[in-house]
Structures are given as C-alpha cells and as structure tokens.
Design a protein around this motif. Sequence first.
Motif, mmCIF file in Angstrom:
data_model
loop_
_atom_site.group_PDB
_atom_site.id
_atom_site.type_symbol
_atom_site.label_atom_id
_atom_site.label_comp_id
_atom_site.label_asym_id
_atom_site.label_seq_id
_atom_site.Cartn_x
_atom_site.Cartn_y
_atom_site.Cartn_z
ATOM 1 N N ALA A 199 41.022 22.376 37.764
ATOM 2 C CA ALA A 199 39.742 21.701 38.029
ATOM 3 C C ALA A 199 38.755 22.738 38.549
ATOM 4 N N ASN A 200 37.876 23.216 37.672
ATOM 5 C CA ASN A 200 36.835 24.172 38.080
ATOM 6 C C ASN A 200 35.603 23.877 37.215
ATOM 7 N N PRO A 201 34.461 24.479 37.526
ATOM 8 C CA PRO A 201 33.234 24.075 36.822
ATOM 9 C C PRO A 201 33.310 24.172 35.290
ATOM 10 N N SER A 202 34.149 25.057 34.746
ATOM 11 C CA SER A 202 34.171 25.177 33.274
ATOM 12 C C SER A 202 35.143 24.182 32.638
ATOM 13 N N ALA A 203 35.920 23.480 33.450
ATOM 14 C CA ALA A 203 36.998 22.641 32.888
ATOM 15 C C ALA A 203 36.522 21.437 32.066
ATOM 16 N N PRO A 204 35.519 20.657 32.544
ATOM 17 C CA PRO A 204 35.201 19.433 31.800
ATOM 18 C C PRO A 204 34.876 19.704 30.322
ATOM 19 N N LEU A 205 34.071 20.748 30.060
ATOM 20 C CA LEU A 205 33.699 21.035 28.666
ATOM 21 C C LEU A 205 34.920 21.487 27.857
ATOM 22 N N LYS A 206 35.727 22.367 28.477
ATOM 23 C CA LYS A 206 36.905 22.884 27.764
ATOM 24 C C LYS A 206 37.867 21.747 27.433
ATOM 25 N N VAL A 207 38.097 20.879 28.417
ATOM 26 C CA VAL A 207 39.053 19.784 28.211
ATOM 27 C C VAL A 207 38.584 18.901 27.056
ATOM 28 N N ILE A 245 51.432 41.243 39.928
ATOM 29 C CA ILE A 245 51.090 40.421 38.758
ATOM 30 C C ILE A 245 49.804 40.958 38.140
ATOM 31 N N LEU A 246 49.896 41.236 36.837
ATOM 32 C CA LEU A 246 48.743 41.723 36.074
ATOM 33 C C LEU A 246 48.236 40.568 35.216
ATOM 34 N N HIS A 247 46.970 40.199 35.433
ATOM 35 C CA HIS A 247 46.360 39.074 34.697
ATOM 36 C C HIS A 247 45.418 39.706 33.681
ATOM 37 N N PHE A 248 45.761 39.595 32.388
ATOM 38 C CA PHE A 248 44.913 40.288 31.401
ATOM 39 C C PHE A 248 44.110 39.308 30.550
ATOM 40 N N TYR A 249 42.948 39.801 30.111
ATOM 41 C CA TYR A 249 41.970 38.981 29.376
ATOM 42 C C TYR A 249 41.697 39.614 28.022
ATOM 43 N N THR A 250 41.750 38.796 26.980
ATOM 44 C CA THR A 250 41.390 39.299 25.653
ATOM 45 C C THR A 250 40.035 38.729 25.221
ATOM 46 N N ASN A 251 39.401 38.002 26.141
ATOM 47 C CA ASN A 251 38.109 37.394 25.843
ATOM 48 C C ASN A 251 37.117 37.831 26.918
ATOM 49 N N GLU A 252 36.049 38.518 26.502
ATOM 50 C CA GLU A 252 35.089 39.100 27.443
ATOM 51 C C GLU A 252 34.475 38.030 28.358
ATOM 52 N N GLU A 293 35.669 35.119 29.285
ATOM 53 C CA GLU A 293 36.644 34.625 30.279
ATOM 54 C C GLU A 293 36.854 35.671 31.378
ATOM 55 N N PHE A 294 36.838 36.953 30.967
ATOM 56 C CA PHE A 294 37.013 38.020 31.946
ATOM 57 C C PHE A 294 35.845 38.007 32.941
ATOM 58 N N GLN A 295 34.622 37.884 32.411
ATOM 59 C CA GLN A 295 33.441 37.852 33.286
ATOM 60 C C GLN A 295 33.515 36.643 34.228
ATOM 61 N N ALA A 296 33.983 35.506 33.688
ATOM 62 C CA ALA A 296 34.051 34.291 34.500
ATOM 63 C C ALA A 296 35.098 34.408 35.605
ATOM 64 N N LEU A 326 35.564 37.048 37.483
ATOM 65 C CA LEU A 326 35.214 38.028 38.516
ATOM 66 C C LEU A 326 34.847 37.368 39.853
ATOM 67 N N ALA A 327 34.073 36.266 39.783
ATOM 68 C CA ALA A 327 33.666 35.616 41.046
ATOM 69 C C ALA A 327 34.866 35.006 41.778
ATOM 70 N N PRO A 328 35.735 34.232 41.094
ATOM 71 C CA PRO A 328 36.912 33.725 41.815
ATOM 72 C C PRO A 328 37.782 34.860 42.375
ATOM 73 N N ALA A 329 37.894 35.960 41.614
ATOM 74 C CA ALA A 329 38.717 37.081 42.107
ATOM 75 C C ALA A 329 38.096 37.648 43.387
ATOM 76 N N GLU A 330 36.754 37.698 43.406
ATOM 77 C CA GLU A 330 36.082 38.210 44.611
ATOM 78 C C GLU A 330 36.331 37.266 45.790
ATOM 79 N N GLN A 331 36.243 35.954 45.529
ATOM 80 C CA GLN A 331 36.511 35.001 46.616
ATOM 81 C C GLN A 331 37.941 35.179 47.154
ATOM 82 N N MET A 332 38.879 35.415 46.232
ATOM 83 C CA MET A 332 40.268 35.603 46.663
ATOM 84 C C MET A 332 40.398 36.853 47.541
ATOM 85 N N ARG A 333 39.674 37.918 47.168
ATOM 86 C CA ARG A 333 39.726 39.144 47.991
ATOM 87 C C ARG A 333 39.154 38.870 49.377
#
Length: 455
Positions: free
Chosen positions: A75-83, A156-163, A165-168, A170-177
């Motif tokens: 459940a995050n801001p991008s979920a409703p459209l994706k679902v 754990i290495l989390h890899f992205y093959t979609n630019e 998704e990778f950009q999206a 960055l903000a959650p990763a910063e919050q986690m840090r």
Amino acid sequence: MRARLTPASAQTLNKGLHNMRVIVLGAGVVGITSAYFLQQLGHEVTVIDRQSTPGAETSFANGGQISVSHAEPWANPSAPLKVLQWLGKEDAPLLFRLRADAQQWSWIIRFLRECTPGRTRHNIRQIVNLGTYSRDTLQQVRRDTGLQYDQRRQGILHFYTNEKEFQAALAPAEQMRELGCQRSVVSADDAVQIEPALQTVKHQLAGATFTAEDESGDANLFTRELARHCAEAGVRFRMGCHITALHEAGGSLDHVEITNEDGHYERIQADAYVLSAGSFSPLLARPLGITLPIYPAKGYSVTLPVADASKAYEVSLTDDEFKLVFSRYTSSAGDRLRIAGTAELNGYERALNRVRCEAIVRRVEQLFPGAADPTQAQFWSGLRPATPSNVPLIGKTRVGNLYLNTGHGTLGWTHACGSGKSIARIVSGLAPELDFAFSGMGHASSPSAAALGRV
Ligand SMILES: Cc1cc2nc3c(=O)[nH]c(=O)nc-3n(C[C@H](O)[C@H](O)[C@H](O)COP(=O)(O)OP(=O)(O)OC[C@H]3O[C@@H](n4cnc5c(N)ncnc54)[C@H](O)[C@@H]3O)c2cc1C
C-alpha cells in the motif's frame, strides 16, 4: 500443579507478575518465537497447532530474507493505479481476484486508505523500527542458542531493471536511512561487484540498493530448531490439534476448544493466550467480536538444486521488476536456490497456478543461466497473513487475557524475533523495548479500536 487462576486473578498477573500458564495458538515462526521468549521470561508455555510439525504452513518455504530494507508496503501512493492495471493479468505481481466476499472488500477499502503518502511514511517507520529490532534480536537468539539454519550475512541487494521504478525507490530508501536502516543506493557496476552472478544482466540494470546488514536463512529450519530448543527447555507442544473455538467468560478468555491428536473434543485453559494463527487468526477471533483486518495473500516459491555453484548468486537478492526475492541455502544437506514472490488475493485457496510457477523458473534461467536444475524444481504456495498496511498486529485485545501476535504479511520471518520478544514482554506486564504502534497499548498511532473492529 498450580491451581487454575480465575480470569480476575489472571488479569492481576498480567499487570506485572511472571510465571503464568500461557497458550500460544499456532506454531509458525511467529508462534514459536513468542513461545521461546515467553518461556525465557519464566512462563509455563503450551503451543497448539493442527500440523504435525512446527512451521508447516506459511513459514514452510518462504523467500528466506531478513530484510529490514524491504520496508515499503504494497500500500503506497503508486499502488492503486498499478493494481488496476494488473487486474485479470495471470502473471501480475499483485493480483486482486475480486470475489463476493465482504472480508476481501473491506480489506481492499482499508488497503486503499493506506496508500496516501502520509500513511505510507507512517507504515514504513513502523516496519523499519520493528525490522531493525527484530534483526538484532535474531542475532541475539543465534548467540544464545547456537542455532544453524543455512543463514547468510551477506546483505540484500535490491536491483532494478526499470529506470522509473529505480527513481521511485530513492525517496523511500532515503526515509529508511533516516530511520537507521543503511540501505544505500549503488550503481550497476557496484551491484555486479557485490554480486558477480548478475554480470549476465548488467546491461539491463538501472541501479540498485544494498543493505549490508540484512541477512537470509531458512525460516522453516529455524522454526523447527527453535521449537526443539523450546521443547528441551520445557515448552509443551500439542501438535496435531485443531483449534475449533475460543471461549470468553466475563471479559476474559476462559478456554480453548480443540479437536485433539486423537480426534476427541478437549478444552484447554491458561492464564493468558497469544493468537498467532497466521491467516487463520481472524477466523478464530471473529466469534469473540474481534475483527482483525487480515486477509490471505497467496505467494509462491520455487526451490531448485544448484547445478553449477560458480553461476549461482551468493548474496540475497530482490528483483524489483518481477517482485521476486532470491536466497541461497548451503549446508551439508545440499546447495539450493529459493526464489519467492507474487501475491494473489483470492481467499484461502492454495492451488499452484502453472503460469506463475513457470514464470518464476523462466526468470531464474534468464538471470542466472545454468546455475540451477529446473527439472528438479519444487513448487510451493503459502498464505501471507496480510494487513492492509503490512504492519503486524502485536499487543492487547479488549478480551483481557487474549493477546495478538499476528498479521505479519510479507515480513513474518524478518519480524518474528522482535514480535515474539515484544509480545512476551507485554504479556508479562513489561514495557516493550521499541517504539511501535502496539495494539491496545494507548500508542498515539496504534490501530484504534474502531479500525480493528472491537479489538
Ligand atoms: C511466497 C512467500 C515468500 C515470503 N518471503 C518472506 C521473506 O523473504 N522474508 C520474510 O520476512 N517473510 C516472508 N514471507 C512471509 C512469512 O513467511 C510469513 O509472514 C510468516 O511465515 C507468517 O508466520 P506465522 O507464524 O504468522 O504464520 P504460519 O506460519 O502460517 O503459522 C500459523 C500456524 O497456525 C496454525 N493454525 C492456524 N489455524 C489453526 C487452527 N484452527 N488450529 C490449529 N492450528 C492452526 C497453522 O497450522 C500454522 O502452523 C513470505 C511469505 C510467502 C507466502
């Protein structure tokens, strides 16, 4: 044998004294860690489960990651459209199969409410706080017991093959840090240096994040080994017993009704009860008027024997595009790759969908050609006990001596030790050791009674 306590005296004990009789309902990874910490605090503990061995349901063959970094909920801001886009797609990572099922619809409405930026940030905070505490607690359990469960401490290495998704990410990763989870952003080159087996797909990588402190290991082996340790320490196990009802009297739980190992009706009493029945917790709580917002989210895993060790990954991985997690279990018992993922909200059925199973094997062969033997693939499905926010329900209920440790969704293995220690402290009348929205504990942001029905 101590005399049975009345519900009133049991409540007095709950306020601070130790050495109660406590029943843990469910022997998954969450129930067993609860039993371990309750026993450590001096209680007389009995675990009840319908299966013949601990860890036989959702804790059987999960993705194996101890991933504090996997803190962004579905459940995050991008979920409703994706679902919406994924509706009806057989190989979608998160598939809602809409049914005439009030429990499912009410869960979906709550899920949508959790998708705002504010709720997402709040939920990430809960998940990271519990995850960090839980990983530390797991390490302490390992030191105290010497348990071996094919664990790896290579991050754990989390890899992205979609630019995009990778950009999206960055903000959650910063919050986690900011919250203390050292999830750092790394380039495709760095990613391949961390895990050389990714070389084949290096040109497809948009970027990655790496969390060096995260771990992996076989949750089922851990659960069985910890249960053995608990049994040696005096915890009683009633395996093969089906819990049919919880009975309340005068504001407290009076007894648990079971069909026992011989198929006979039996009542069991205790001073306190911890509900850890995974996806089945809401079914046991509902007759008491307690509505738990937990819905089963079916996931799949594939276990493959390693065919060529030099081509297989060592570091636990998350493939963002395919929403798959990868762990490797190596011991004298063998060398195996475990790949898990996908989520389907479709009630309690566990049928294996061939399309989904084959899609996972295909992805493994694409990423790590020749690493594993696909002809010996073992497929499994399990029901994640999902809450709309992916924040588990840990704490008190309105029934004085009934406690919750359930609803761990995608992160039950990661959160098990921290949740188990916290519920053991709460049952014992001790303050939990972390900042978390425990249920029924008066925390400003804990799930309110209204949100949880009459918890
Ligand atoms: C595909 C997949 C991949 C996953 N990957 C990861 C991962 O990488 N990292 C991570 O942290 N988490 C992961 N998870 C999530 C994790 O596996 C779960 O959150 C966790 O196993 C839940 O544990 P539990 O003890 O709550 O439930 P369970 O393991 O299901 O235990 C509940 C127990 O209650 C018993 N029970 C239920 N009802 C009754 C009854 N009426 N009578 C008697 N007994 C009863 C059951 O028999 C069962 O043993 C994954 C899950 C899936 C499905």
